[in-house]
Design an enzyme around this catalytic site. Structure first.
Site, PDB file in Angstrom:
ATOM      1  N   ARG A  54       0.832  -1.193   0.000  1.00 31.65           N
ATOM      2  CA  ARG A  54       0.000   0.000   0.000  1.00 31.65           C
ATOM      3  C   ARG A  54       0.873   1.253   0.000  1.00 31.65           C
ATOM      4  O   ARG A  54       1.910   1.303   0.641  1.00 31.65           O
ATOM      5  CB  ARG A  54      -0.915   0.030   1.226  1.00 31.65           C
ATOM      6  CG  ARG A  54      -2.042  -0.970   1.206  1.00 31.65           C
ATOM      7  CD  ARG A  54      -2.925  -0.815   2.421  1.00 31.65           C
ATOM      8  NE  ARG A  54      -2.177  -0.991   3.668  1.00 31.65           N
ATOM      9  CZ  ARG A  54      -1.718  -0.016   4.435  1.00 31.65           C
ATOM     10  NH1 ARG A  54      -1.933   1.249   4.083  1.00 31.65           N
ATOM     11  NH2 ARG A  54      -1.055  -0.255   5.535  1.00 31.65           N
ATOM     12  N   LYS A 195      -8.373  -2.553   0.746  1.00 33.18           N
ATOM     13  CA  LYS A 195      -8.327  -1.619   1.860  1.00 33.18           C
ATOM     14  C   LYS A 195      -9.157  -0.369   1.596  1.00 33.18           C
ATOM     15  O   LYS A 195      -9.592   0.303   2.537  1.00 33.18           O
ATOM     16  CB  LYS A 195      -6.886  -1.251   2.189  1.00 33.18           C
ATOM     17  CG  LYS A 195      -6.103  -2.409   2.807  1.00 33.18           C
ATOM     18  CD  LYS A 195      -6.791  -2.975   4.052  1.00 33.18           C
ATOM     19  CE  LYS A 195      -5.932  -4.031   4.738  1.00 33.18           C
ATOM     20  NZ  LYS A 195      -6.647  -4.668   5.883  1.00 33.18           N
ATOM     21  N   HIS A 214     -10.430  -3.998  12.457  1.00 33.69           N
ATOM     22  CA  HIS A 214      -9.326  -4.611  11.714  1.00 33.69           C
ATOM     23  C   HIS A 214      -8.831  -5.782  12.558  1.00 33.69           C
ATOM     24  O   HIS A 214      -7.912  -5.645  13.367  1.00 33.69           O
ATOM     25  CB  HIS A 214      -8.219  -3.583  11.495  1.00 33.69           C
ATOM     26  CG  HIS A 214      -7.140  -4.050  10.566  1.00 33.69           C
ATOM     27  ND1 HIS A 214      -5.865  -3.558  10.599  1.00 33.69           N
ATOM     28  CD2 HIS A 214      -7.156  -4.962   9.566  1.00 33.69           C
ATOM     29  CE1 HIS A 214      -5.133  -4.149   9.675  1.00 33.69           C
ATOM     30  NE2 HIS A 214      -5.901  -5.008   9.037  1.00 33.69           N
ATOM     31  N   SER A 232       1.029  -6.415  11.984  1.00 38.53           N
ATOM     32  CA  SER A 232       1.819  -7.419  11.289  1.00 38.53           C
ATOM     33  C   SER A 232       2.870  -8.032  12.204  1.00 38.53           C
ATOM     34  O   SER A 232       3.581  -7.331  12.931  1.00 38.53           O
ATOM     35  CB  SER A 232       2.517  -6.777  10.078  1.00 38.53           C
ATOM     36  OG  SER A 232       3.288  -7.707   9.389  1.00 38.53           O
ATOM     37  N   LYS A 236      -1.787 -12.677  14.499  1.00 42.76           N
ATOM     38  CA  LYS A 236      -3.240 -12.575  14.339  1.00 42.76           C
ATOM     39  C   LYS A 236      -3.797 -13.725  13.500  1.00 42.76           C
ATOM     40  O   LYS A 236      -4.753 -14.397  13.898  1.00 42.76           O
ATOM     41  CB  LYS A 236      -3.589 -11.235  13.694  1.00 42.76           C
ATOM     42  CG  LYS A 236      -5.075 -11.008  13.468  1.00 42.76           C
ATOM     43  CD  LYS A 236      -5.321  -9.628  12.874  1.00 42.76           C
ATOM     44  CE  LYS A 236      -4.725  -9.489  11.483  1.00 42.76           C
ATOM     45  NZ  LYS A 236      -5.123  -8.243  10.816  1.00 42.76           N
ATOM     46  N   THR A 237      -3.188 -13.958  12.340  1.00 44.58           N
ATOM     47  CA  THR A 237      -3.670 -15.021  11.456  1.00 44.58           C
ATOM     48  C   THR A 237      -3.399 -16.393  12.065  1.00 44.58           C
ATOM     49  O   THR A 237      -4.256 -17.282  12.059  1.00 44.58           O
ATOM     50  CB  THR A 237      -2.991 -14.911  10.076  1.00 44.58           C
ATOM     51  OG1 THR A 237      -3.316 -13.648   9.497  1.00 44.58           O
ATOM     52  CG2 THR A 237      -3.472 -16.019   9.148  1.00 44.58           C
ATOM     53  N   ASP A 251      -9.382 -10.794   8.650  1.00 41.49           N
ATOM     54  CA  ASP A 251      -8.866  -9.430   8.588  1.00 41.49           C
ATOM     55  C   ASP A 251      -9.859  -8.312   8.917  1.00 41.49           C
ATOM     56  O   ASP A 251      -9.495  -7.354   9.566  1.00 41.49           O
ATOM     57  CB  ASP A 251      -8.287  -9.174   7.200  1.00 41.49           C
ATOM     58  CG  ASP A 251      -7.390  -7.960   7.159  1.00 41.49           C
ATOM     59  OD1 ASP A 251      -6.551  -7.804   8.059  1.00 41.49           O
ATOM     60  OD2 ASP A 251      -7.517  -7.147   6.225  1.00 41.49           O
ATOM     61  N   ARG A 316       2.127 -11.754  -1.652  1.00 40.25           N
ATOM     62  CA  ARG A 316       0.782 -12.020  -1.159  1.00 40.25           C
ATOM     63  C   ARG A 316       0.044 -13.033  -2.030  1.00 40.25           C
ATOM     64  O   ARG A 316       0.377 -13.237  -3.199  1.00 40.25           O
ATOM     65  CB  ARG A 316      -0.034 -10.728  -1.159  1.00 40.25           C
ATOM     66  CG  ARG A 316       0.442  -9.674  -0.181  1.00 40.25           C
ATOM     67  CD  ARG A 316      -0.210  -9.841   1.156  1.00 40.25           C
ATOM     68  NE  ARG A 316       0.174  -8.806   2.110  1.00 40.25           N
ATOM     69  CZ  ARG A 316      -0.431  -8.625   3.271  1.00 40.25           C
ATOM     70  NH1 ARG A 316      -1.450  -9.392   3.608  1.00 40.25           N
ATOM     71  NH2 ARG A 316      -0.023  -7.697   4.111  1.00 40.25           N
TER      72      ARG A 316
END
Length: 520
Positions: A54, A195, A214, A232, A236-237, A251, A316
């Site tokens: 981004r 996003k 988020h 990051s 989380k994942t 997400d 990604r």
């Protein structure tokens, strides 16, 4: 030629218009147009060129009369005039003449009461495949009666000229909330589309009484939901992918009075250092229908080298959520009973798990803390504290106090327990073992922590359990992991001071919330 109504946007004289093509057809178009190649797993692989992430500094919001007093203007939400937006928009529309256009009509928001229709108009077939993977795909009946709430135009081939267009670079990501338009120019990184949709939802849902988050979310066998906030590298994942719980989403979610729901219908996962052993769900999702960005591939065997970051560290893959075996495909769960903030503290002074009261929850939520580690960026030689407001600063158009108040309201109404989990380091110099962190998260999810003895951390004020099954007790009180107590005290005070200094910018937060923060 069927145009599906795009002429109302000024898009005319196109060579072809395709709408909601199947992934196979989009893949064929992308290959025909030279946008990418196939991997040995059947996934479409593209290179996004200059932009592999981004471009936050190229994001703008139209400063129109209807939204001027709502937007939290600053370094994140930068204004562009209506005239400036309209001028670039006109150029993009002209650029699309005589070109093929790919439309995806779909939805953000799995709960029908809060679902918003998004028409995404793409210059590239590969980006249409991406957003088909990421948004919620309509049924035939929904498509026949589709009405968009917002339109996104993604046109990476159009390059802005800063001296003429008033942009910072050749890329521009602009949102006009009054006209319900998003314009993405100059960048092929597909995450800009995802996003931008998230930014729109973060603007519209609070007006509907829904708290946008988020975060990842999962649901237990008894129907109990949990949400995991984290920047990051915090896990989380990994931690939300629990074999004993179904994944609602990885997400973006909304917390309504009667549900938690995924905004999306897919996942967008990092690929760097990916392996079948560490992340089997993501690894196995890279197959036909998925879009892979900036992963190095052997030109002969078409096998991936996930360890090669020569194209991008931020490589990604986007894929539909049904590619995950243990997923809740409805995208909806009951209101959360557990809220977990994940942080990776490289100072080694935050407890590995602690319970927060309402004001502490608002404080640590707004702070959005983690650490950049030495070596992760050029010039970073010591841990650098990083604060991302509400764990999603780049995507929040409204003042942080609005989102914090919504968190407090939802937690209070639901009776959810809130925990801060440090997946980073302690006084031993070692990172907390994933197996121990999983035990702590499980104790939070089952309510076992509520039965444990809790003691107050002297610097951060949070309540820390002294015993959790399967976790060495000496690790739970972080001071006990430091041999040099003076060094611990100095580091704890240093980090506490950084929290305090960072929080000074939140001028609309209450005195009670400010007082709930660390003490230096």
């Amino acid at each position: 030629m069927e145009t599906y109504g795009i002429e109302k946007l000024g898009i005319i004289n196109t060579s072809a218009v395709y709408r909601n093509l199947a992934p196979a057809a989009l893949t064929e178009h992308a290959l025909r147009r030279g946008e990418g190649t196939l991997s040995n797993t059947g996934a479409l692989v593209v290179k996004t060129g200059k932009y592999t992430g981004r471009s936050a500094k190229d994001k703008f919001i139209v400063d129109s009369a209807g939204v001027h007093d709502e937007i939290a203007w600053g370094s994140v939400n930068k204004p562009v005039s209506q005239e400036g937006f309209d001028a670039i928009y006109a150029k993009v529309i002209a650029y699309l003449q005589n070109k093929e256009v790919f439309i995806f009509d779909g939805f953000a928001g799995a709960d029908p009461k809060y679902m918003k229709g998004f028409r995404v108009i793409c210059e590239l077939a590969s980006e249409a495949l991406f957003i088909n993977d990421l948004l919620r795909r309509p049924t035939a009946e929904q498509l026949a009666n589709f009405q968009e709430d917002f339109t996104v135009i993604a046109c990476p081939g159009f390059k802005c000229i800063p001296e003429i267009d008033g942009t910072r670079s050749e890329a521009a990501i602009m949102i006009d909330y009054e006209k319900h338009l998003v314009l993405i120019a100059g960048s092929q990184y597909a995450g800009e589309i995802k996003k931008s949709v998230f930014s729109v939802m973060n603007y519209v849902l609070p007006k509907m009484g829904v708290f946008p988050m988020h975060c990842s979310a999962n649901i237990g066998a008894d129907g109990d939901s949990a949400v995991f906030f984290g920047l990051s590298g915090t896990g989380k994942t990994t931690l939300s992918a629990d074999p004993d719980r179904k994944l609602i989403g990885d997400d973006e979610h909304g917390w309504a009075d009667d549900s938690v729901f995924n905004f999306e219908g897919g996942c967008y996962a990092k690929c760097i250092n990916l392996s079948a052993e560490k992340e089997p769900d993501i690894y196995n999702a890279i197959r036909f229908g998925a879009l892979v960005e900036n992963v190095v591939m052997d030109p002969e065997t078409r096998e991936f080298d996930f360890d090669d970051d020569s194209l991008a560290v931020n490589s990604r893959v986007g894929y539909p959520i049904e590619y995950i075996n243990n997923a809740e495909l409805s995208g909806v769960g009951a209101i959360p009973k557990t809220v977990i903030f994940l942080t990776a503290d490289a100072y080694g002074v935050l407890p590995p798990i602690s319970k927060l009261d309402k004001n502490q929850a608002m404080y640590y939520f707004v702070s959005g803390f983690t650490s950049k580690l030495a070596g992760t960026e050029i010039g970073v030689k010591e841990p650098v504290p990083t604060f991302s407001t509400c764990f999603g600063e780049p995507f929040l158009p409204l003042d942080p106090s609005i989102y914090a108040a919504m968190l407090a309201e939802k937690v209070e109404k639901s009776g959810a327990n809130v925990y801060l989990v440090n997946t980073g380091w302690n006084g031993t110099g070692n990172r907390m073992k994933l197996a121990y962190t999983r035990k702590m998260v499980t104790a939070a999810l089952t309510g076992a922590i509520e039965k444990a003895e809790l003691v107050k951390d002297p610097y951060f004020g949070v309540m820390v359990p002294t015993e959790i099954e399967g976790v060495p007790s000496e690790l739970l009180i972080v001071e006990n992991t430091w041999e040099d107590k003076a060094a611990y005290e100095a580091k704890a005070k240093e980090l506490a001071g950084k929290f305090i200094e960072n929080f000074k910018k939140y001028t609309l937060m209450s005195e009670e919330v400010i007082a709930a923060g660390p003490k230096a």
